[in-house]
Design a protein around this motif. Structure first.
Motif, mmCIF file in Angstrom:
data_model
loop_
_atom_site.group_PDB
_atom_site.id
_atom_site.type_symbol
_atom_site.label_atom_id
_atom_site.label_comp_id
_atom_site.label_asym_id
_atom_site.label_seq_id
_atom_site.Cartn_x
_atom_site.Cartn_y
_atom_site.Cartn_z
ATOM 1 N N ILE A 1 0.848 -1.202 0.000
ATOM 2 C CA ILE A 1 0.000 0.000 0.000
ATOM 3 C C ILE A 1 0.881 1.248 0.000
ATOM 4 O O ILE A 1 0.647 2.197 -0.749
ATOM 5 C CB ILE A 1 -0.932 0.000 1.241
ATOM 6 C CG1 ILE A 1 -1.958 -1.128 1.156
ATOM 7 C CG2 ILE A 1 -1.622 1.355 1.432
ATOM 8 C CD1 ILE A 1 -3.054 -0.929 0.154
ATOM 9 N N MET B 1 2.333 1.914 -3.426
ATOM 10 C CA MET B 1 1.405 2.290 -4.504
ATOM 11 C C MET B 1 1.322 3.812 -4.654
ATOM 12 O O MET B 1 1.416 4.528 -3.668
ATOM 13 C CB MET B 1 -0.010 1.806 -4.156
ATOM 14 C CG MET B 1 -0.294 0.368 -4.366
ATOM 15 S SD MET B 1 -1.980 0.135 -3.683
ATOM 16 C CE MET B 1 -2.439 -1.387 -4.373
ATOM 17 N N PRO B 2 1.051 4.299 -5.863
ATOM 18 C CA PRO B 2 0.813 5.739 -6.010
ATOM 19 C C PRO B 2 -0.460 6.134 -5.249
ATOM 20 O O PRO B 2 -1.371 5.313 -5.094
ATOM 21 C CB PRO B 2 0.603 5.932 -7.513
ATOM 22 C CG PRO B 2 0.824 4.624 -8.159
ATOM 23 C CD PRO B 2 0.939 3.559 -7.121
ATOM 24 N N ALA B 3 -0.510 7.376 -4.807
ATOM 25 C CA ALA B 3 -1.617 7.833 -3.954
ATOM 26 C C ALA B 3 -2.988 7.607 -4.589
ATOM 27 O O ALA B 3 -3.940 7.214 -3.912
ATOM 28 C CB ALA B 3 -1.433 9.303 -3.604
ATOM 29 N N GLU C 1 -3.895 5.303 -6.628
ATOM 30 C CA GLU C 1 -4.228 3.869 -6.581
ATOM 31 C C GLU C 1 -4.735 3.485 -5.186
ATOM 32 O O GLU C 1 -5.635 2.661 -5.048
ATOM 33 C CB GLU C 1 -2.972 3.032 -6.880
ATOM 34 C CG GLU C 1 -2.556 3.029 -8.338
ATOM 35 C CD GLU C 1 -3.393 2.061 -9.158
ATOM 36 O OE1 GLU C 1 -3.900 1.092 -8.593
ATOM 37 O OE2 GLU C 1 -3.560 2.310 -10.365
ATOM 38 N N VAL C 2 -4.118 4.081 -4.183
ATOM 39 C CA VAL C 2 -4.512 3.791 -2.808
ATOM 40 C C VAL C 2 -5.926 4.309 -2.561
ATOM 41 O O VAL C 2 -6.754 3.631 -1.955
ATOM 42 C CB VAL C 2 -3.517 4.423 -1.810
ATOM 43 C CG1 VAL C 2 -4.002 4.261 -0.383
ATOM 44 C CG2 VAL C 2 -2.142 3.804 -1.972
ATOM 45 N N ARG C 3 -6.198 5.489 -3.090
ATOM 46 C CA ARG C 3 -7.527 6.074 -2.980
ATOM 47 C C ARG C 3 -8.555 5.147 -3.647
ATOM 48 O O ARG C 3 -9.619 4.873 -3.096
ATOM 49 C CB ARG C 3 -7.491 7.475 -3.636
ATOM 50 C CG ARG C 3 -8.802 8.125 -3.965
ATOM 51 C CD ARG C 3 -9.552 8.650 -2.781
ATOM 52 N NE ARG C 3 -8.768 9.539 -1.922
ATOM 53 C CZ ARG C 3 -9.219 10.049 -0.777
ATOM 54 N NH1 ARG C 3 -10.427 9.730 -0.344
ATOM 55 N NH2 ARG C 3 -8.478 10.859 -0.055
ATOM 56 N N LYS C 4 -8.203 4.614 -4.827
ATOM 57 C CA LYS C 4 -9.084 3.706 -5.557
ATOM 58 C C LYS C 4 -9.380 2.457 -4.726
ATOM 59 O O LYS C 4 -10.513 1.981 -4.648
ATOM 60 C CB LYS C 4 -8.397 3.272 -6.864
ATOM 61 C CG LYS C 4 -9.185 3.550 -8.123
ATOM 62 C CD LYS C 4 -8.418 3.133 -9.368
ATOM 63 C CE LYS C 4 -8.619 1.677 -9.729
ATOM 64 N NZ LYS C 4 -7.733 1.232 -10.822
ATOM 65 N N PHE C 5 -8.318 1.963 -4.091
ATOM 66 C CA PHE C 5 -8.427 0.766 -3.257
ATOM 67 C C PHE C 5 -9.395 1.010 -2.097
ATOM 68 O O PHE C 5 -10.326 0.232 -1.869
ATOM 69 C CB PHE C 5 -7.036 0.444 -2.710
ATOM 70 C CG PHE C 5 -6.914 -0.913 -2.090
ATOM 71 C CD1 PHE C 5 -6.271 -1.929 -2.760
ATOM 72 C CD2 PHE C 5 -7.424 -1.175 -0.822
ATOM 73 C CE1 PHE C 5 -6.152 -3.184 -2.184
ATOM 74 C CE2 PHE C 5 -7.312 -2.428 -0.252
ATOM 75 C CZ PHE C 5 -6.670 -3.434 -0.931
ATOM 76 N N SER C 6 -9.170 2.109 -1.408
ATOM 77 C CA SER C 6 -9.986 2.374 -0.233
ATOM 78 C C SER C 6 -11.436 2.684 -0.651
ATOM 79 O O SER C 6 -12.392 2.301 0.028
ATOM 80 C CB SER C 6 -9.349 3.494 0.577
ATOM 81 O OG SER C 6 -10.156 4.611 0.640
ATOM 82 N N ASP C 7 -11.599 3.336 -1.799
ATOM 83 C CA ASP C 7 -12.952 3.614 -2.305
ATOM 84 C C ASP C 7 -13.694 2.326 -2.649
ATOM 85 O O ASP C 7 -14.895 2.204 -2.401
ATOM 86 C CB ASP C 7 -12.877 4.479 -3.574
ATOM 87 C CG ASP C 7 -12.636 5.947 -3.230
ATOM 88 O OD1 ASP C 7 -12.684 6.279 -2.033
ATOM 89 O OD2 ASP C 7 -12.391 6.742 -4.152
ATOM 90 N N ALA C 8 -12.963 1.376 -3.237
ATOM 91 C CA ALA C 8 -13.591 0.105 -3.632
ATOM 92 C C ALA C 8 -14.161 -0.600 -2.408
ATOM 93 O O ALA C 8 -15.242 -1.188 -2.460
ATOM 94 C CB ALA C 8 -12.577 -0.792 -4.345
ATOM 95 N N ILE C 9 -13.440 -0.513 -1.300
ATOM 96 C CA ILE C 9 -13.901 -1.140 -0.055
ATOM 97 C C ILE C 9 -15.188 -0.478 0.424
ATOM 98 O O ILE C 9 -16.184 -1.148 0.705
ATOM 99 C CB ILE C 9 -12.796 -1.038 1.027
ATOM 100 C CG1 ILE C 9 -11.610 -1.935 0.642
ATOM 101 C CG2 ILE C 9 -13.338 -1.416 2.398
ATOM 102 C CD1 ILE C 9 -10.401 -1.759 1.530
#
Lengths: 199, 199
Positions: free
Chosen positions: A33, A36-38, A40-48
């Motif tokens: 995490i 990862m670029p910021a 991408e991390v935002r995308k990850f947390s949004d998906a959750i």
């Protein structure tokens, strides 16, 4: 966990809540995490968050979906006179992956298990019976695990539905494809014998 | 992935970006998220964002931390005249877990690897030399993997630092505790022999 800087300790701890993830894997994930670029991390947390917020149970078949009724219940190309009864959405997904089944589903959201205090009232059985009364159903397919709880639930449903005259079937149990008769356990072999078909 | 409702497909996909996570584990994790209470999910997603936002590199030792300088650099109880040089923050964490080391660190953020195009200029070596010039350093401990890249980096650092007169040491390589001499590889055994100490 005192070796980590606080936000890292927190993240490692959160990852450890996932099934099958111990401290080492959780640490590897946390470092991933951080790498990862910021965005991408935002995308990850949004998906959750999005999954948790949007996915509800379909009011018709109790499949998990972001639509209500779900994509399967509203799909005109499917045969809604056949209902495949499964215990959980993950079983439905496994069946969908076969691309063989084109009917509708009903997710019980569990199996009868007196030891765990799960009675027929805790499952979506009442709603299944309502569907049988309101819809023109030709066949019920029980796609339920061959476990103690699965057998109990299948038996219960069979007794309940049989009188209505709807055709009721159960998926076959037998040798898995690619297995060898010699190494298969006795219970599976017995079920395979019992389920033999004329060729 | 078309078998999943959209937000679920997205979440499964995101989980698959984590190291060592295939489609099956990703699905299990996604279902775990859906089973968690909403506030727990929010906590999980916040931990991801917070870690990414708050954790930066310490400007002094280049450890990952939410503090700058990091918790280790500002800890008065530690001996800042000893610097333990490691390749990555994960190595620092491994050393911290032993609870044996009470000096400071310097994280190189990589190892010299000409094949991967990583030269000494890409690492935090310049900053290490600056520390040696500005701080009263008694000893440098190289805690670097015994790999090709690790050997190259250790050699490079030794040549660079030796002239300054600072004591420079390297952690011991030998038999891991609990291992058996019979089963240990030859290179480790050779290193263990080479590193023998009078008792």
């Amino acid at each position: 966990m005192t070796h980590y800087t606080k936000p890292l300790a927190r993240l490692v701890e959160e990852f450890q809540k996932l099934p099958g993830i111990g401290p080492k894997s959780a640490q590897r994930m946390a470092f991933q995490i951080l790498k990862m670029p910021a965005h991408e991390v935002r995308k990850f947390s949004d998906a959750i968050l999005e999954a948790k917020e949007k996915i509800k149970y379909c009011r018709h078949c109790f499949n998990m979906s972001s639509e209500n009724p779900c994509e399967i219940c509203t799909d005109d190309r499917r045969n809604h006179s056949i209902i495949c009864v499964v215990a959980e959405t993950r079983d439905l997904i496994a069946l969908e992956k076969t691309r063989e089944y084109k009917g509708s589903y009903h997710v019980l959201q569990g199996l009868i298990s007196p030891l765990d205090g799960i009675t027929p009232e805790d499952l979506r059985i009442k709603e299944l019976i309502e569907r049988l009364q309101n819809e023109k159903t030709e066949e019920i397919i029980l796609a339920i695990n061959p476990s103690v709880e699965g057998e109990a639930t299948s038996m219960y449903l069979t007794k309940l539905i049989k009188p209505s005259g709807v055709k009721i079937s159960r998926i076959a149990f037998g040798l898995p494809v690619g297995s060898e008769l010699e190494y298969v356990d006795e219970i599976t072999l017995a079920r395979a014998l019992e389920g033999r078909r004329e060729v």
